[in-house]
Write a protein that holds these residues in place. Structure first.
Motif, mmCIF file in Angstrom:
data_model
loop_
_atom_site.group_PDB
_atom_site.id
_atom_site.type_symbol
_atom_site.label_atom_id
_atom_site.label_comp_id
_atom_site.label_asym_id
_atom_site.label_seq_id
_atom_site.Cartn_x
_atom_site.Cartn_y
_atom_site.Cartn_z
ATOM 1 N N ASN A 54 0.832 -1.220 0.000
ATOM 2 C CA ASN A 54 0.000 0.000 0.000
ATOM 3 C C ASN A 54 0.860 1.262 0.000
ATOM 4 O OD1 ASN A 54 0.859 -0.019 2.616
ATOM 5 N ND2 ASN A 54 -1.162 0.312 3.520
ATOM 6 N N LEU A 56 3.325 2.366 1.680
ATOM 7 C CA LEU A 56 3.940 3.041 2.824
ATOM 8 C C LEU A 56 5.453 3.039 2.628
ATOM 9 C CD1 LEU A 56 1.893 1.834 5.923
ATOM 10 C CD2 LEU A 56 1.725 3.971 4.658
ATOM 11 N N ARG A 82 -4.858 2.461 -1.952
ATOM 12 C CA ARG A 82 -4.970 2.516 -0.493
ATOM 13 C C ARG A 82 -6.412 2.345 -0.027
ATOM 14 N NH1 ARG A 82 -0.691 7.296 0.737
ATOM 15 N NH2 ARG A 82 1.168 5.979 0.836
ATOM 16 N N PHE A 89 -1.422 -2.474 12.255
ATOM 17 C CA PHE A 89 -0.007 -2.338 12.577
ATOM 18 C C PHE A 89 0.348 -3.056 13.880
ATOM 19 C CE2 PHE A 89 -1.369 1.270 10.104
ATOM 20 C CZ PHE A 89 -0.341 1.476 9.204
ATOM 21 N N ASN A 93 -1.285 2.028 16.377
ATOM 22 C CA ASN A 93 -1.371 3.343 15.729
ATOM 23 C C ASN A 93 -2.775 3.922 15.731
ATOM 24 O OD1 ASN A 93 1.297 3.018 15.280
ATOM 25 N ND2 ASN A 93 1.136 2.677 13.080
ATOM 26 N N PHE A 95 -5.534 6.719 16.795
ATOM 27 C CA PHE A 95 -5.376 8.158 16.997
ATOM 28 C C PHE A 95 -5.752 8.479 18.439
ATOM 29 C CE2 PHE A 95 -6.829 7.799 12.431
ATOM 30 C CZ PHE A 95 -5.541 7.763 11.937
ATOM 31 N N ALA A 107 -12.184 8.037 8.688
ATOM 32 C CA ALA A 107 -11.900 7.863 7.264
ATOM 33 C C ALA A 107 -13.186 7.736 6.427
ATOM 34 C CB ALA A 107 -10.982 6.669 7.046
ATOM 35 N N VAL A 111 -13.024 10.535 3.801
ATOM 36 C CA VAL A 111 -12.612 10.059 2.487
ATOM 37 C C VAL A 111 -13.825 9.627 1.669
ATOM 38 C CG1 VAL A 111 -11.170 8.408 1.261
ATOM 39 C CG2 VAL A 111 -10.406 9.329 3.448
ATOM 40 N N ARG A 155 -11.236 -0.253 12.461
ATOM 41 C CA ARG A 155 -10.959 0.979 11.719
ATOM 42 C C ARG A 155 -10.570 0.665 10.277
ATOM 43 N NH1 ARG A 155 -5.991 4.749 13.602
ATOM 44 N NH2 ARG A 155 -4.828 2.923 12.924
ATOM 45 N N GLU B 299 1.514 6.979 9.161
ATOM 46 C CA GLU B 299 1.311 5.755 8.370
ATOM 47 C C GLU B 299 -0.138 5.300 8.454
ATOM 48 O OE1 GLU B 299 4.129 3.031 9.906
ATOM 49 O OE2 GLU B 299 5.830 4.050 8.960
ATOM 50 N N ALA B 300 -0.715 5.359 9.661
ATOM 51 C CA ALA B 300 -2.103 4.927 9.811
ATOM 52 C C ALA B 300 -3.017 5.816 8.979
ATOM 53 C CB ALA B 300 -2.511 4.956 11.274
ATOM 54 N N SER B 301 -2.761 7.127 8.972
ATOM 55 C CA SER B 301 -3.596 8.033 8.180
ATOM 56 C C SER B 301 -3.467 7.720 6.699
ATOM 57 C CB SER B 301 -3.184 9.491 8.405
ATOM 58 O OG SER B 301 -2.936 9.751 9.738
ATOM 59 N N GLN B 302 -2.230 7.491 6.262
ATOM 60 C CA GLN B 302 -2.027 7.195 4.839
ATOM 61 C C GLN B 302 -2.699 5.892 4.464
ATOM 62 O OE1 GLN B 302 2.240 7.323 4.642
ATOM 63 N NE2 GLN B 302 2.260 9.434 3.919
ATOM 64 N N ALA B 303 -2.551 4.888 5.340
ATOM 65 C CA ALA B 303 -3.132 3.587 5.018
ATOM 66 C C ALA B 303 -4.655 3.682 4.913
ATOM 67 C CB ALA B 303 -2.739 2.561 6.073
ATOM 68 N N LEU B 304 -5.252 4.647 5.635
ATOM 69 C CA LEU B 304 -6.704 4.813 5.567
ATOM 70 C C LEU B 304 -7.123 5.616 4.340
ATOM 71 C CD1 LEU B 304 -7.547 5.533 9.292
ATOM 72 C CD2 LEU B 304 -8.320 3.592 7.949
ATOM 73 N N GLY B 305 -6.138 6.152 3.621
ATOM 74 C CA GLY B 305 -6.451 6.887 2.411
ATOM 75 C C GLY B 305 -6.710 8.367 2.621
ATOM 76 N N LEU B 306 -6.348 8.902 3.790
ATOM 77 C CA LEU B 306 -6.524 10.339 4.009
ATOM 78 C C LEU B 306 -5.527 11.103 3.145
ATOM 79 C CD1 LEU B 306 -6.783 10.572 7.914
ATOM 80 C CD2 LEU B 306 -8.640 10.528 6.278
#
Lengths: 248, 401
Positions: A54, A56, A82, A89, A93, A95, A107, A111, A155, B299-306
């Motif tokens: 994905n 990263l 993505r 993880f 991680n 929030f 999200a 999104v 999540r 990384e968590a934000s990116q993985a969620l597509g933000l």
């Protein structure tokens, strides 16, 4: 050109961290609905590899195709891929400034542009699925490690991904909490037919759930096969050695 | 289970409490400590008595009360001073409502606002300002209380109050600056002074330098090289120059570069200087907060597509800004005190008014009285800000994850 079932195709993937060659030509194809367990010594590149799926981590040679879309530097491709992939993880991680429910709904609302009510409904359903609806309004710091990881799984699921990546999801957990997370993952594999790639050393889980096991060593795939073959008749010396070390 | 008996649950050991025990433990734990306590206590008592005697008998507080209007609003026309009190009334109502609805941090500010207005009202009665403004300020204090009680009832949702604060800014400006018409004739900013000017410069400085500083901090960490270089350059240059220099440049040099018809107001120039100066320091504080965000969050934000913007807005900044509240409030307290420097470009804030008052023949020699009053004004403002900050930290759970 490609088989429609093949949802992840990695061909000759290379990656360097500075001068360190961490992925040295990975070829791996995953079919839709397949559960693949990746194992290997630390530093063998297994985490790095699933993080390239994905984006990263950026791969520097070879190609990765996810659900028919090739991963390039094109930002739209990265966003599209993505949104198909959920990731869990090792260190959760979550929030920390958001409640469990807000972690899940963020999200979808931002999104996917869900209305708050719809997102909350989805979020509560997912929390029920991972078995902790009563923790919805607590902050991550108020939850146990196992609960946090289950929120993290919820999540990732909230975006309705086709693929789930698990990067050592139980390594940071106290022993008594490992099974609650593995149970959720097992349910995911059994009930929803989710495509899953798990980096894990939980060999009991691998034996019960995995369709295929992949052994990484020094940035290459040394051996792959169904769990039964890997556990009972590994063909490579290094696989045997590693398994004997972790299975006591 | 082994044969070991399970240990009983014991109550904690008894610790002695009470004032006598506290005294013995902390002040008189040995004869040396006892002696030191007595000596320091005597010295403090002497000091308090001396200062108290001076303040009660010798000090000519009339210097302060006679010039109270100057200290509060400078040369702002006396017949238009109601506009300042009305402005305070708006702020009082909003502060009271906020204290009731939001609680915590705003409560400290509301209490200070009410208390200060009551104290000023008392001072006004014995000053030439007279009864009417005193009544207005007392009413304002009542507005704070009333707003608080209404806010507590939960009748008013949170968001409209935030909007009301936003709307109150241009209204305040119009009210003070005037529109040129009969009800609100224009008042030159040259006449603005005293506490009014101090508070205005500080408030504008804080409100504008904060978002600018956040943008600069994000810019400094940007992937785009030009944005990064410009932000870094700005921050380093401003931090390398004293505020006085920036104020001089804003006052003298800036107009030289602007076309002739652009007559930027002198107060606006000072505000601009303070904002530009403070933003660089805010940026560095915020950068510290940004650096403390673990990479896993990103990384968590990116993985969620933000997207990057969404990530900054919803994940990174809320955590980063929370952790830099103490540093930023410290910065804003020094900003408030630095507003005294605008005297250098001829603006009469509280300290400037103090010096002008001292230049009057009738207040000859009353240095202590004037400076003690000015110091007290600044202390009250700064203390309120730091109290508000502590409460904000507690409300947002800084230091707890």
């Amino acid at each position: 050109m490609t088989d429609k079932d093949e949802i992840i195709i990695a061909r000759d993937v290379h990656k360097w961290f500075g001068a360190l060659h961490v992925l040295r030509g990975i070829d791996l194809t995953v079919k839709a609905g397949e559960v693949v367990v990746i194992f290997g010594a630390s530093g063998s590149g297994k985490s790095t590899f699933i993080r390239t799926i994905n984006r990263l981590e950026e791969h520097q040679r070879g190609e990765i195709i996810v659900d028919g879309i090739e991963l390039t530097n094109d930002v739209r491709n990265i966003a599209a891929i993505r949104s198909e992939i959920g990731m869990v993880f090792q260190s959760f991680n979550l929030f920390p400034h958001l409640t469990a429910l807000q972690n899940i709904t963020l999200a979808p609302m931002r999104v996917r542009k869900y209305a708050r009510n719809d997102a909350d409904a989805v979020g509560m359903k997912l929390l029920e699925r991972v078995g902790i609806p009563e923790q919805a309004h607590k902050y991550p710091a108020q939850l146990s490690g196992g609960q946090q990881q289950r929120v993290a799984i919820a999540r990732a699921l909230a975006m309705n991904p086709k693929i789930m990546l698990f990067d050592e999801p139980t390594s940071a957990l106290d022993p008594e909490m490992i099974s609650e997370v593995l149970d959720v993952m097992r349910g995911l594999a059994d009930e929803s037919g989710m495509t899953m790639i798990c980096v894990t050393h939980e060999m009991g889980f691998a034996r019960a759930v995995a369709n295929r096991m992949v052994f990484f060593d020094h940035g290459v795939i040394v051996e792959e096969g169904p769990p039964q073959q890997i556990f009972e008749a590994p063909t490579q010396e290094r696989t045997k050695q590693f398994l004997s070390q972790i299975l006591h | 289970m082994t044969s070991q008996a399970s240990p009983e649950t014991l109550s904690p050991p008894i610790t002695v409490v009470g004032p006598i025990a506290w005294l013995r433990q902390n002040l008189f734990s040995g004869w040396v400590n006892g002696l030191i306590t007595v000596l320091i206590g005597a010295a403090l008592l002497w000091l308090v008595l001396q200062v108290g005697q001076w303040a009660a008998t010798e000090a000519r507080w009339s210097v302060v009360t006679n010039n109270l209007r100057l200290f509060l609003i400078g040369q702002f026309p006396a017949d238009q001073s109601w506009r300042v009190w009305l402005n305070l009334a708006i702020v009082s109502v909003l502060a009271g409502l906020s204290a009731g609805v939001y609680g915590q941090a705003t409560r400290a500010l509301a209490i200070t606002l009410a208390a200060c207005q009551l104290i000023l009202a008392v001072l006004m009665i014995i000053s030439p300002l007279g009864f009417l403004p005193a009544l207005a300020l007392s009413l304002n204090a009542a507005f704070v209380m009333g707003g608080f009680l209404v806010g507590l009832r939960g009748l008013i949702p949170r968001r409209p109050i935030a909007y009301a604060w936003l709307i109150s800014l241009p209204i305040s400006f119009l009210l003070l600056n005037g529109m040129g018409g009969t009800p609100l004739p224009s008042i030159s900013t040259n006449t603005w002074g005293g506490l009014l000017l101090t508070v205005l410069i500080a408030v504008v400085g804080i409100l504008l330098s904060f978002p600018l500083g956040v943008l600069l901090a994000l810019g400094r960490r940007s992937q785009l090289p030009m944005v990064r270089i410009l932000s870094t350059g700005y921050i380093e240059i401003i931090r390398g120059v004293p505020l006085v220099t920036i104020l001089f440049m804003a006052d003298i040099i800036l107009p030289l570069f602007l076309p002739g018809e652009w007559r930027l107001d002198r107060v606006a120039r000072a505000m601009g200087g303070v904002v530009l100066f403070s933003a660089a320091y805010v940026a560095e504080n915020v950068r510290g907060g940004l650096q403390a965000i673990p990479s896993g969050q990103i990384e968590a934000s990116q993985a969620l597509g933000l997207s990057t913007t969404q990530m900054n807005l919803f994940i990174v900044l809320p955590q980063a800004l929370r952790s830099v509240i103490p540093a930023n409030v410290g910065l804003f307290i020094s900003l408030l005190k630095d507003t005294t420097l605008v005297t250098i470009i001829g603006l009469m804030e509280v300290l400037g008014i103090g010096r002008a008052v001292l230049a009057q023949p009738e207040s000859f020699g009353a240095y202590l009285e004037v400076y003690v009053f000015v110091a007290a004004v600044f202390f009250v403002l700064c203390y309120a800000m730091s109290q508000a900050s502590y409460r904000l930290e507690r409300a947002l759970g800084v230091g707890t994850r």
